[in-house]
Design a protein around this motif. Structure first.
Motif, short mmCIF file in Angstrom:
data_model
loop_
_atom_site.label_atom_id
_atom_site.label_comp_id
_atom_site.label_asym_id
_atom_site.label_seq_id
_atom_site.Cartn_x
_atom_site.Cartn_y
_atom_site.Cartn_z
N TYR A 356 0.81 -0.93 0.30
CA TYR A 356 0.56 0.21 -0.29
C TYR A 356 0.91 0.78 -0.55
O TYR A 356 0.40 2.12 -0.64
N ARG A 357 1.62 1.11 1.02
CA ARG A 357 2.87 2.09 0.69
C ARG A 357 3.32 2.39 -0.30
O ARG A 357 4.14 3.34 -0.55
N ILE A 358 3.76 1.40 -1.21
CA ILE A 358 4.24 1.66 -2.16
C ILE A 358 3.76 2.17 -3.24
O ILE A 358 4.18 3.60 -3.71
N GLN A 359 2.19 1.87 -3.75
CA GLN A 359 1.45 2.35 -4.27
C GLN A 359 0.85 4.10 -4.00
O GLN A 359 0.81 4.70 -4.79
N TYR A 425 -7.48 -4.26 -3.74
CA TYR A 425 -7.94 -3.06 -2.51
C TYR A 425 -7.29 -1.91 -2.44
O TYR A 425 -7.38 -1.04 -1.95
N TYR A 426 -5.73 -2.49 -1.49
CA TYR A 426 -4.73 -1.69 -1.51
C TYR A 426 -4.05 -0.98 -1.83
O TYR A 426 -4.16 0.57 -2.37
N ARG A 427 -4.19 -1.38 -3.28
CA ARG A 427 -4.07 -0.03 -4.51
C ARG A 427 -4.58 0.52 -5.27
O ARG A 427 -4.50 2.19 -4.91
N ARG A 448 -3.39 11.71 1.45
CA ARG A 448 -2.82 12.31 0.14
C ARG A 448 -3.75 13.44 0.09
O ARG A 448 -4.45 13.95 -0.22
N PRO A 449 -2.54 14.21 -0.03
CA PRO A 449 -2.47 15.36 -1.31
C PRO A 449 -4.00 15.59 -1.87
O PRO A 449 -2.70 14.62 -2.85
#
Length: 724
Positions: A356-359, A425-427, A448-449
């Motif tokens: 998730y964090r990478i995405q 889902y995480y993507r 996210r901004p």
């Protein structure tokens, strides 16, 4: 008249009723309530008029333009007729018996100023009494004194709300509240210095609400520089009075810098980029108002004052940081002893969170929207109505639903989805721009901004919600309010279904969102449905032709475990006769099948619709509604030709354990029954349909369905997706 209570109001509709009720609980006619609508954009003005219409002690002034708190207080002072004035903020309130205690003390002592204690009430439920309680001790036998005789009274918190001041004395001094922030100190300190008769009351008479958001002490900005001209006014007053108040200059100088150091030290007041300028203004004030022969006190305060006198900003900042580190180290050492061992997440969960964090580092999809309802249970409620309207008005925005595996079957044909917890889902959660939910997205979600979150909620709150639940331990059990607020801080928009909701959400969810007062999108269908659609729904549900279908939708009770019906359904159905069927919509927490077997309900007369995906179908298909305290009554009231019966057999218990926002049995949406016999008779005698019940229903609809006109979803889409 003895006392005028003056309450200016701006954007405090969620708190104003509690404030007014606490004042008007006083039974005597020796008070008046003067309330100033400072061109408030919310429902504050309407609430004022409502109270004025029901209590002759209330007077209202609606201002044509916003003038600010200080000038609004000045207007209230000019209107006041009482011998004494008490300025109360609209988001605060009074403990029981406060006015009685204050008026008694005023009559006994006839002071120029009466000071009393206050408690700070924090958003998380904590209550702390003033730190300066010692100032109330050891009063002279007469009960009155001057500041010259008792200089320690300068330590009393100089807000105006914990004081009652003789009106003519205040007017004769020529004092008026200033504009901008810290508007009351240029009144309270001069009053203290000039008063010939001061008295104190060692009692908490004021609850000072510490709001999580929205107060000036929680607002970073340049307006905190407005404190300096307020102190200029205080010293100008002292210059005018000359020798009469010269002996107070040292105490006033120390008190001013005590206050300025507090403002400077709070990261949520003076912005980092403005701190050097704020420090320079302190240096200027030190040079301008330093008393002759002044020597700084000892301790931390003295060190700070010497650094200000030298104009040494780097050393001042370094000294402040040293103190912060010293205090934080002490807290950290205590925390080490308290913190339990961390629980290590399993490898699979860690891998998905890493994915998730990478995405999240990849570009955001500006045309991707995430929808969820009821914690991913399926396609329903306000998010479903908004999704359908967005497909029509914003077809370039792709909507994807998050559902549990069991919720996939609720999705209409052609609706895109992901299963919660899967890699897709995480993507999706990492890359989407829009998020629409009627509950809350999980804690792990990073805002996210540029992302836009729309919170729709899923019902008008009759019961206490959000932070209001803190007062009710049975309802609040197991709730992590810090987590709740962190999730709610992500919201950009919050939909309000009616003015009651607007008031409740302001207080219960104090976060920085835009309140969309547009009505409930899910109710568009109730307003726009055709007779043909209703007939089709009745046939699909298996409702026998010619029968009266009653929708029974009880709410969850926090004081119960499992589904324990409040009424004997079998007995009620027998009493109603064979031409009635019951559509049973139990709360999703409950297992209806077990209850049916346990109580032996007549299967041919009861249709279990608890798992039906769309409650709007059930409202349209039914002829009448029986509920207790469920929010469904607010939606059903849009069906103006269909009766609502409130079964309130445990109202007092529910009210005490859960908390409510109004007295439902006193202002119901129709007929009210408190036992099974009454409930049966309401239908047998057609009381549910008669003129009195219809009148209640019409008034209820007027109050709680003003924005449900069949176009709420369109308004939501145009504001959130189209920026209009």
């Amino acid at each position: 008249m003895l006392l005028s209570v003056i309450v200016p109001a701006y954007n405090v509709a969620g708190y104003l009723r509690e404030c007014f009720d606490s004042v008007l609980a006083h039974q005597g006619d020796d008070i008046e309530l003067i309330t100033i609508d400072d061109r408030s954009p919310d429902g504050s003005g309407a609430i004022m008029d409502e109270y004025a219409a029901s209590d002759p002690r209330v007077r209202v002034r609606h201002l044509e333009k916003n003038v600010g708190l200080g000038e609004a207080r000045n207007i209230g002072l000019e209107m006041a007729q009482g011998e004494y004035v008490w300025f109360v903020d609209g988001d605060d309130w009074l403990p029981d018996g406060s006015i009685q205690a204050i008026t008694r003390r005023l009559r006994e002592t006839r002071p120029d100023m009466l000071g009393f204690d206050h408690s700070r009430v924090y958003w998380d439920g904590r209550v702390t009494r003033s730190a300066h309680r010692k100032v109330f001790k050891n009063l002279p036998e007469s009960g009155v004194f001057t500041m010259r005789e008792r200089p320690s009274v300068m330590d009393f918190l100089m807000i105006v709300c914990n004081k009652a001041i003789r009106r003519e004395f205040l007017l004769d001094l020529g004092l008026r509240f200033g504009g901008g922030y810290y508007e009351d100190i240029n009144v309270t300190y001069p009053v203290l210095m000039a008063a010939e008769r001061i008295t104190l009351l060692d009692r908490v008479c004021y609850f000072y609400r510490q709001r999580r958001r929205g107060s000036i002490t929680k607002t970073v900005g340049e307006r905190h520089f407005e404190v300096f001209p307020q102190y200029d006014k205080i010293f100008a007053f002292m210059d005018e009075r000359g020798a009469e108040v010269d002996e107070f200059r040292k105490a006033m100088f120390n008190r001013m810098f005590w206050h300025l150091f507090i403002i400077f030290g709070h990261a949520d007041r003076v912005h980092r980029r403005d701190r050097r300028e704020f420090f320079n203004r302190m240096v200027e004030g030190h040079r301008k108002y330093r008393p002759a022969g002044y020597r700084p006190p000892g301790g931390v305060q003295g060190v700070r004052l010497r650094l200000v006198e030298r104009g040494s900003y780097p050393l001042f900042v370094a000294f402040r940081r040293f103190n912060l580190v010293r205090v934080s180290l002490g807290k950290a050492s205590a925390a080490v002893r308290r913190t339990p061992r961390r629980v290590v997440a399993d490898a699979k969960a860690r891998y998905r969170r890493l994915y998730y964090r990478i995405q999240c580092r990849l570009p955001m999809d500006q045309k991707l929207a995430v929808y969820s309802a009821y914690w991913n249970r399926g396609y329903a409620c306000n998010p479903a109505a908004i999704h359908e309207k967005a497909r029509e008005l914003a077809p370039d925005v792709r909507g994807v639903w998050v559902v549990k595996k069991s919720g996939v079957k609720t999705l209409p044909p052609g609706v895109d989805h992901v299963v919660a917890g899967s890699l897709p889902y995480y993507r999706l959660m990492a890359r989407a721009k829009y998020f629409v939910n009627n509950a809350n997205f999980p804690n792990f979600l990073i805002k996210r901004p540029g992302a836009v979150h729309l919170q729709t909620m899923h019902g008008t709150p009759l019961k206490a919600m959000g932070l209001d639940q803190i007062k009710y331990p049975v309802a609040a059990k197991g709730t992590d309010f810090d987590d709740f607020l962190r999730r709610s801080d992500r919201w950009d928009y919050l939909i309000s279904s009616n003015p009651l909701s607007s008031e409740a959400w302001q207080r219960a969810v104090p976060c920085d969102y835009e309140l969309l007062e547009i009505g409930y999108p899910r109710n568009d269908r109730l307003v726009n449905a055709t007779d043909q659609e209703v007939a089709g729904l009745r046939a699909d549900l298996g409702i026998p032709e010619g029968s009266t279908a009653i929708l029974y939708a009880p709410t969850h009770r926090d004081y119960q475990h499992g589904f324990e019906p409040m009424l004997d359904i079998g007995r009620v159905m027998t009493g109603l006769g064979p031409d009635h069927v019951l559509l049973l919509r139990a709360h999703y927490f409950y297992n209806v099948k077990d209850a049916a077997e346990r109580y032996g309900w007549p299967a041919d007369r009861i249709i279990d619709v608890s798992a039906h995906p769309t409650v709007e179908d059930l409202c349209l298909a039914s002829d009448a509604l029986i509920t207790d305290y469920s929010s469904i009554m607010f939606d059903y009231a849009n069906l103006d030709d269909r009766p609502i019966v409130i079964y309130a057999n445990d109202w007092d218990t529910y009210r005490r354990t859960r908390g409510v926002y109004f007295d439902l049995p006193a202002a119901p949406p129709g007929a009210v029954a408190t036992d099974e016999n009454e409930l049966i008779e309401v239908f047998r005698n057609r009381t549910a349909w008669d003129g009195e019940a219809a009148k209640h229903r019409a008034e209820f609809r007027r109050r709680y369905c003003p924005w449900d006109d069949g176009q709420a979803a369109e308004r939501a889409v145009r504001r959130v997706f189209l920026g209009r």
